[in-house]
Each structure stands twice: as structure tokens, then as C-alpha cells.
Design an enzyme around this catalytic site. Structure first.
Site, PDB file in Angstrom:
ATOM      1  N   GLY A  17       0.840  -1.201   0.000  1.00 14.79           N
ATOM      2  CA  GLY A  17       0.000   0.000   0.000  1.00 14.79           C
ATOM      3  C   GLY A  17       0.872   1.247   0.000  1.00 14.79           C
ATOM      4  O   GLY A  17       1.813   1.333   0.782  1.00 14.79           O
ATOM      5  N   ARG A  78       1.114  -4.957  -4.854  1.00 19.17           N
ATOM      6  CA  ARG A  78       1.352  -6.150  -4.051  1.00 19.17           C
ATOM      7  C   ARG A  78       1.548  -7.246  -5.105  1.00 19.17           C
ATOM      8  O   ARG A  78       0.714  -7.401  -5.984  1.00 19.17           O
ATOM      9  CB  ARG A  78       0.154  -6.466  -3.170  1.00 19.17           C
ATOM     10  CG  ARG A  78      -0.281  -5.262  -2.296  1.00 19.17           C
ATOM     11  CD  ARG A  78      -1.341  -5.667  -1.297  1.00 19.17           C
ATOM     12  NE  ARG A  78      -2.086  -4.522  -0.773  1.00 19.17           N
ATOM     13  CZ  ARG A  78      -1.704  -3.763   0.244  1.00 19.17           C
ATOM     14  NH1 ARG A  78      -0.563  -3.996   0.856  1.00 19.17           N
ATOM     15  NH2 ARG A  78      -2.448  -2.751   0.654  1.00 19.17           N
ATOM     16  N   ASP A 109       5.141  -4.773   5.913  1.00 18.12           N
ATOM     17  CA  ASP A 109       5.592  -6.137   6.243  1.00 18.12           C
ATOM     18  C   ASP A 109       5.562  -7.104   5.053  1.00 18.12           C
ATOM     19  O   ASP A 109       6.435  -7.973   4.953  1.00 18.12           O
ATOM     20  CB  ASP A 109       4.858  -6.707   7.470  1.00 18.12           C
ATOM     21  CG  ASP A 109       3.347  -6.633   7.327  1.00 18.12           C
ATOM     22  OD1 ASP A 109       2.866  -6.087   6.307  1.00 18.12           O
ATOM     23  OD2 ASP A 109       2.643  -7.123   8.221  1.00 18.12           O
ATOM     24  N   THR A 132       4.487   2.771   5.347  1.00 14.27           N
ATOM     25  CA  THR A 132       3.088   2.317   5.441  1.00 14.27           C
ATOM     26  C   THR A 132       2.364   3.256   6.392  1.00 14.27           C
ATOM     27  O   THR A 132       2.955   3.711   7.377  1.00 14.27           O
ATOM     28  CB  THR A 132       2.972   0.864   5.957  1.00 14.27           C
ATOM     29  OG1 THR A 132       1.613   0.645   6.397  1.00 14.27           O
ATOM     30  CG2 THR A 132       3.882   0.559   7.121  1.00 14.27           C
ATOM     31  N   ASP A 134       0.130   2.376   8.372  1.00 10.23           N
ATOM     32  CA  ASP A 134      -0.353   1.633   9.543  1.00 10.23           C
ATOM     33  C   ASP A 134       0.545   1.750  10.782  1.00 10.23           C
ATOM     34  O   ASP A 134       0.106   1.477  11.889  1.00 10.23           O
ATOM     35  CB  ASP A 134      -0.504   0.145   9.196  1.00 10.23           C
ATOM     36  CG  ASP A 134      -1.681  -0.113   8.275  1.00 10.23           C
ATOM     37  OD1 ASP A 134      -2.428   0.836   7.989  1.00 10.23           O
ATOM     38  OD2 ASP A 134      -1.852  -1.269   7.834  1.00 10.23           O
ATOM     39  N   ASP A 136       2.814  -0.223  11.747  1.00  4.23           N
ATOM     40  CA  ASP A 136       2.831  -1.515  12.437  1.00  4.23           C
ATOM     41  C   ASP A 136       4.144  -2.270  12.250  1.00  4.23           C
ATOM     42  O   ASP A 136       4.160  -3.493  12.254  1.00  4.23           O
ATOM     43  CB  ASP A 136       1.654  -2.374  11.933  1.00  4.23           C
ATOM     44  CG  ASP A 136       1.705  -2.589  10.426  1.00  4.23           C
ATOM     45  OD1 ASP A 136       2.437  -1.865   9.737  1.00  4.23           O
ATOM     46  OD2 ASP A 136       1.005  -3.493   9.927  1.00  4.23           O
ATOM     47  N   ARG A 178      -4.668  -2.244   9.032  1.00  6.25           N
ATOM     48  CA  ARG A 178      -5.027  -3.630   8.692  1.00  6.25           C
ATOM     49  C   ARG A 178      -5.068  -4.538   9.924  1.00  6.25           C
ATOM     50  O   ARG A 178      -6.035  -5.235  10.148  1.00  6.25           O
ATOM     51  CB  ARG A 178      -4.022  -4.190   7.686  1.00  6.25           C
ATOM     52  CG  ARG A 178      -4.480  -5.475   7.037  1.00  6.25           C
ATOM     53  CD  ARG A 178      -3.357  -6.176   6.347  1.00  6.25           C
ATOM     54  NE  ARG A 178      -2.880  -5.464   5.189  1.00  6.25           N
ATOM     55  CZ  ARG A 178      -3.417  -5.541   3.983  1.00  6.25           C
ATOM     56  NH1 ARG A 178      -4.460  -6.303   3.781  1.00  6.25           N
ATOM     57  NH2 ARG A 178      -2.919  -4.867   2.977  1.00  6.25           N
TER      58      ARG A 178
HETATM   59  O1  F6P Z   1      -1.357  -1.282   4.748  1.00  2.00           O
HETATM   60  C1  F6P Z   1      -1.907  -0.066   4.448  1.00  2.00           C
HETATM   61  C2  F6P Z   1      -3.388  -0.176   4.210  1.00  2.00           C
HETATM   62  O2  F6P Z   1      -3.870   1.083   3.837  1.00  2.00           O
HETATM   63  C3  F6P Z   1      -4.203  -0.740   5.375  1.00  2.00           C
HETATM   64  O3  F6P Z   1      -4.458   0.233   6.354  1.00  2.00           O
HETATM   65  C4  F6P Z   1      -5.421  -1.248   4.685  1.00  2.00           C
HETATM   66  O4  F6P Z   1      -6.021  -2.287   5.412  1.00  2.00           O
HETATM   67  C5  F6P Z   1      -4.872  -1.758   3.388  1.00  2.00           C
HETATM   68  O5  F6P Z   1      -3.661  -1.075   3.148  1.00  2.00           O
HETATM   69  C6  F6P Z   1      -5.791  -1.559   2.200  1.00  2.00           C
HETATM   70  O6  F6P Z   1      -5.225  -2.154   1.107  1.00  2.00           O
HETATM   71  P1  F6P Z   1      -5.760  -1.959  -0.379  1.00  2.00           P
HETATM   72  O7  F6P Z   1      -5.432  -0.556  -0.803  1.00  2.00           O
HETATM   73  O8  F6P Z   1      -5.021  -2.971  -1.169  1.00  2.00           O
HETATM   74  O9  F6P Z   1      -7.240  -2.170  -0.338  1.00  2.00           O
END
Ligand code: F6P
Length: 329
Positions: A17, A78, A109, A132, A134, A136, A178
């Protein structure tokens, strides 16, 4: 060999992300490489670009005017393909073709898991930069993008508060994270939320109802509850429904902030963090660091083995959690 550099050509990619400040990190990597006379390449769309030979040569001017831009000029993805041994062999072949022996991976991660496996399979030196929203990742106090996302969330919740107050309403606001409650906890405290629900803590509906009852008794007429997307009570819509059943007089609304938290011009803190970590990563590679992540802890640049950064948990601040409960009434 005397004066031989540990790495001679490096590549940088952004994966997972996206987060505000990734561009500032790319800029720092490219310009630090230039400073140390290292050739530098950008890899498009994360690990996909490695596999499919999508490289761009980057000099200092290739990263002009991006320090203030959200997103990532290298694009992000990803990459399920990179999970296969065949794809990683292809990636290594491509790196070899350009003579690239150092790889800077900016992401979270999932990105680091890919970097760890690749670093164990091949002799390419890998270094991670935590990017990120998050926050985390173990091994750094903050990840790049977290501060900006937090400010975006607080700004949005402030606006929601205006209308909540005008209409005596209860708002459940879902923020991103997440598996982590960093955005929820900190934006909740900063915006004066009545309750904050995060995955790191086992909450119960009854506890939340108790908080509502207590606040109601003191004359509170509108409330905000900040909910991390990954909290364990069933999601923001179920929470709103259950609350409506318990308190039929409440006028309840739900707002999901979603991907606006991932965009926007990075905050000053994120730009500085990205610049420090981008510089630190390249300097680290030159000093022989490998399979580590560059992070900032208590203001100091530190390197944490990528394996540890993935495995260990970045713990939520328990004291802040306590404070949020004391102040919310
Ligand atoms: O990891 C960053 C994040 O924005 C999370 O907070 C969220 O759950 C996820 O990515 C959303 O991913 P995507 O943009 O692939 O829906």
C-alpha cells in the site's frame, strides 16, 4: 580489493500500500546514491518491475519536485508473483543484467517478507525502509506516511464533529489499520473521541455501552467513536446497529474514511523521516548492512534485521490507551 565498494549499483522500489512520503524517500535514496557516485535505478510497480524488467535509470533531476507529492512516482503493487521461486529467479536475472547489487525496498511487512526471502536466496544486498500508514513495523518509532495519515484522519474527524454536534448525533468513524490500531488510537485521542476500538485490545459491546451511559449522564449530546478497520467486535456497521438497538433514541451515523488516509502531500515529519531513512539506507548499504531495515528510534538511525522487523510486534502505547479512557467522558 582496495577501495572496492560493497555495492556499486543500486535499485529502489516501492511496494504494498502506498503512503505519503514514499516519494521523499525515493528522492533521498536517489540523491544519496548520486552523492556517493553510485548508479541508481528505479523499479516500477514494486516487485513486478523486478520480475518483468521495468527499470528506469535515475539521476538527481529525476526526483525533482517530488518531496511534497503523495503517492509514489515508481508506482506500487502487491506482487503475488514474487512469492514464486521462478519469479524471484527472473528478478535476480534482471538485476544481474544491470549489474545491480543493492536493493532498497520501501514498504510494509509484505514488502519486507519478499525482501527477506530474496535476500536469503541471492547475494543481492537488500535493505528495507518502512513505508506504510499503519505504523505496524517493529524497529522504528514511526513509519513513513503514518503522521500524514493521522493528520488526515484528525482533520476529517474534526469536520465530522461539527455536524455531529449540530445534530446531536453519534458517529462511528472507521479509520485504516489492517491489523493495527495506531491510527485509531492516536486520531481518537487527538480528536477527543468518546471511545476508541482497536484490535490490540479486547473490547466488549457492554463496555462501550457503559461509556455511552456515563457520558449521557453528564449531559453529553453528541459523540464520536473511532474504530480501527481491524477491531474485533464485528465492524463499524454492526457496532452502529447494536448501539441503535441498545439506545433507540440515538441518532447514529457511520463514516468510513478509507483511502483518503493514504493520499495527500506528506507532512513535514514524514518528509524529514523519509529523507533520513533514505539517506540512512544507502549509507547503510555502503557500510555493509544487509537484510536489515533502516528505522528511527528516539531520534537515532537504527538498523533492525528484516526478519525481526517482520516477526516482532510494534506495541501500542498502553499509557496512551489509559489516557484516552480517562479523558473521554
Ligand atoms: O497497509 C496499508 C493499508 O492502507 C491498510 O491500512 C489497509 O487495510 C490496506 O492497506 C488496504 O489495502 P488496499 O489498498 O489494497 O485495499
Amino acid at each position: 580489493m582496495k577501495n572496492r565498494k560493497v555495492v556499486s549499483k543500486i535499485a529502489v522500489l516501492t511496494s504494498g500500500g502506498d503512503s505519503p512520503g514514499m516519494n521523499a524517500a525515493i528522492r533521498a535514496v536517489v540523491r544519496t546514491a548520486s552523492h556517493f557516485n553510485l548508479e541508481c535505478y528505479g523499479v516500477m510497480e514494486g516487485y513486478n518491475g523486478l520480475i518483468h524488467d521495468d527499470f528506469v535509470r535515475m539521476g538527481p533531476r529525476a526526483v525533482k519536485h517530488i518531496i511534497n507529492q503523495g503517492g509514489t512516482i515508481l508506482k506500487s503493487a502487491r506482487s503475488p508473483e514474487f512469492r514464486t521461486r521462478e519469479a524471484r529467479a527472473e528478478a535476480h536475472k534482471n538485476l544481474d543484467k544491470y549489474g545491480i547489487d543493492g536493493l532498497v525496498c520501501i514498504g510494509g511487512d509484505g514488502t519486507f517478507t519478499g525482501a527477506k526471502i530474496f535476500g536469503e536466496e541471492y547475494d543481492t544486498r537488500v535493505i528495507g525502509i518502512p513505508g506504510t500508514i499503519d505504523n505496524d513495523i517493529f524497529g522504528t518509532d514511526n513509519t513513513i506516511g503514518y503522521d500524514t495519515a493521522l493528520n488526515t484522519a484528525v482533520d476529517a474527524i474534526d469536520k465530522i464533529r461539527d455536524t455531529a454536534t449540530s445534530h446531536n448525533r453519534v458517529f462511528f468513524v472507521e479509520v485504516m489499520g489492517r491489523d493495527a490500531g495506531f491510527i485509531a488510537l492516536n486520531s481518537g485521542v487527538a480528536s477527543g473521541a468518546l471511545d476508541i476500538l482497536i484490535p490490540e485490545r479486547t473490547d466488549s459491546l457492554e463496555e462501550m455501552f457503559k461509556t455511552f451511559r456515563k457520558a449521557h449522564k453528564t449531559g453529553k449530546s453528541s459523540s464520536i467513536v473511532v474504530v480501527a478497520e481491524s477491531e474485533k467486535l464485528g465492524g463499524v456497521y454492526d457496532l452502529a446497529k447494536a448501539t441503535g438497538e441498545e439506545f433507540p433514541d440515538f441518532d447514529i451515523r457511520v463514516t468510513v474514511l478509507g483511502h483518503i488516509q493514504r493520499g495527500g502531500s506528506p507532512s513535514c515529519a514524514d518528509r524529514v523521516l523519509a529523507s533520513r531513512l533514505g539517506f540512512g539506507a544507502v549509507e547503510g548499504l555502503l557500510r555493509g548492512e544487509n537484510k536489515v531495515m533502516a528505522g528511527l528510534r528516539s531520534g537515532k538511525l537504527v538498523f533492525t534485521p528484516i526478519a525481526e522487523a517482520i516477526k516482532k510486534r510494534h506495541e501500542i502505547d498502553e499509557e496512551l490507551l489509559k489516557i484516552s479512557e480517562v479523558l473521554a467522558m
